[in-house]
Design an enzyme around this catalytic site. Sequence first.
Site, PDB file in Angstrom:
ATOM      1  N   ARG A  41       0.732   0.734 -10.090  1.00 37.19           N
ATOM      2  CA  ARG A  41       1.489   1.983 -10.110  1.00 37.19           C
ATOM      3  C   ARG A  41       0.839   3.187 -10.782  1.00 37.19           C
ATOM      4  NH1 ARG A  41       7.258   0.254 -12.153  1.00 37.19           N
ATOM      5  NH2 ARG A  41       5.934  -0.538 -13.805  1.00 37.19           N
ATOM      6  N   ARG A  50       3.033   2.723  -1.081  1.00 38.44           N
ATOM      7  CA  ARG A  50       4.359   2.166  -1.410  1.00 38.44           C
ATOM      8  C   ARG A  50       5.504   2.982  -0.817  1.00 38.44           C
ATOM      9  NH1 ARG A  50       7.719   0.053  -2.704  1.00 38.44           N
ATOM     10  NH2 ARG A  50       8.286  -0.314  -4.857  1.00 38.44           N
TER      11      ARG A  50
END
Length: 371
Positions: A41, A50
């Site tokens: 992330r 994503r």
Amino acid sequence: MPYEVKTDADFAPLRNDLLIRAARGEETERAPAWVMRQAGRYLPEFMELRKSHTFFECCQTPALSAELTLQPIRRYSGLIDAAIIFCDILVVPQAMGLVVEMTPGPYLPEPINTPADMDRLTKDVDINETLGYVFEAITLTRQQLKGEVPLIGFCGAPFTLFSYMVEGGGTKTFQKSKSWLFKWPKETAELLDRIAVVCADLLVGQVKAGAQMVQIFDSWAGELTPYHFTTFALPPLLKISSLFRSKLTALGITPPPIILFAKGANSSLELLSKSGAFDVLALDWCITAEEAKVITGGRVALQGNADPLCLYGGKEGIEEEVKRVCAGFIGEGKGPKGWISNLGHGITPQVLPEDMKWYLECVKKYSSRKE
Ligand code: CP3
């Protein structure tokens, strides 16, 4: 679906074997560097992908998993010495029949509340049927790596997985896990053992598919007293190691090194190093390199252990921390021996990609062998 066993001959020759040599305890010209949760992330290219795929879609689609595994390798080419397959430890509870969602943290809507619920878990999990996508992702990623760096496969440790399975997600109190341990010790051991069998098969499958090393993540080991770690968490870890080695040997495959990351279980390091079950012990940041080296007595290689939050320290703060850790592991020697550089836990989401790059540059600078 049957899977063909892949061998080194099926892939491009490995051009950077620092990780493998360090895991065997050998001297290296610099410390191999990789970072737990390196594919994730904090990378804008991950966030981009994503947007159009759910987390488990990313795990379950080999092309996506390979792409995400390669993202940090491309970005930090020449500075990063291992790839770790993009997947999650919670695919094991899924393979055992539990629903796991990411919302955004892990959520298991039907946890194993009591021993009677163990009947809901699949017996004799067919690993190729349930987790064949992991093996396909491994083979594809290894092909796409073209020998640049080795590929690490992984699984969660039974105690860590057990706690997600009984708590229904993350927890701060471990109330349900501890209720199990103290109320139903026999059933707890039985459940841990069942999880271990699936973990071992997952690791074996990953190696058959092309993984060159494996790591077991026991993120919650430190929640246990040393006594309960030895009584509950350790036996299934030893079982994974022995099944892993015996099953691969029976297939004519030399078992690759196993890294164990038992976070917070530093008081069990000596025992773990003497067990012979693990080639590398990964350290959290709560122990110095000097202490860890004395305790493990050269019986295993070590991995770690910069404070993951040093990555918020700016250039100077990062450099100081890397310098300190390198000095600790290298000690009086001319260069690293049996040491894999890593953080003491995973990289966190707000880290700036350029700070991660600087961190890796510092590792290269301060771990390089002197003349
Ligand atoms: O190291 C890597 O980059 C490989 C991929 C990897 C992921 N999870 C991807 C992921 C690995 C090795 C893991 C291991 C994992 N998963 C652990 C052990 C390591 C650790 O950090 O202690 C644990 C406990 C899990 C369970 C898990 N998965 C949690 C608690 C969460 C949510 C919080 C978080 O850290 O993101 C996940 C989700 C997850 N796993 C993400 C990624 C990239 C983010 C999910 C998203 O994109 O929404």
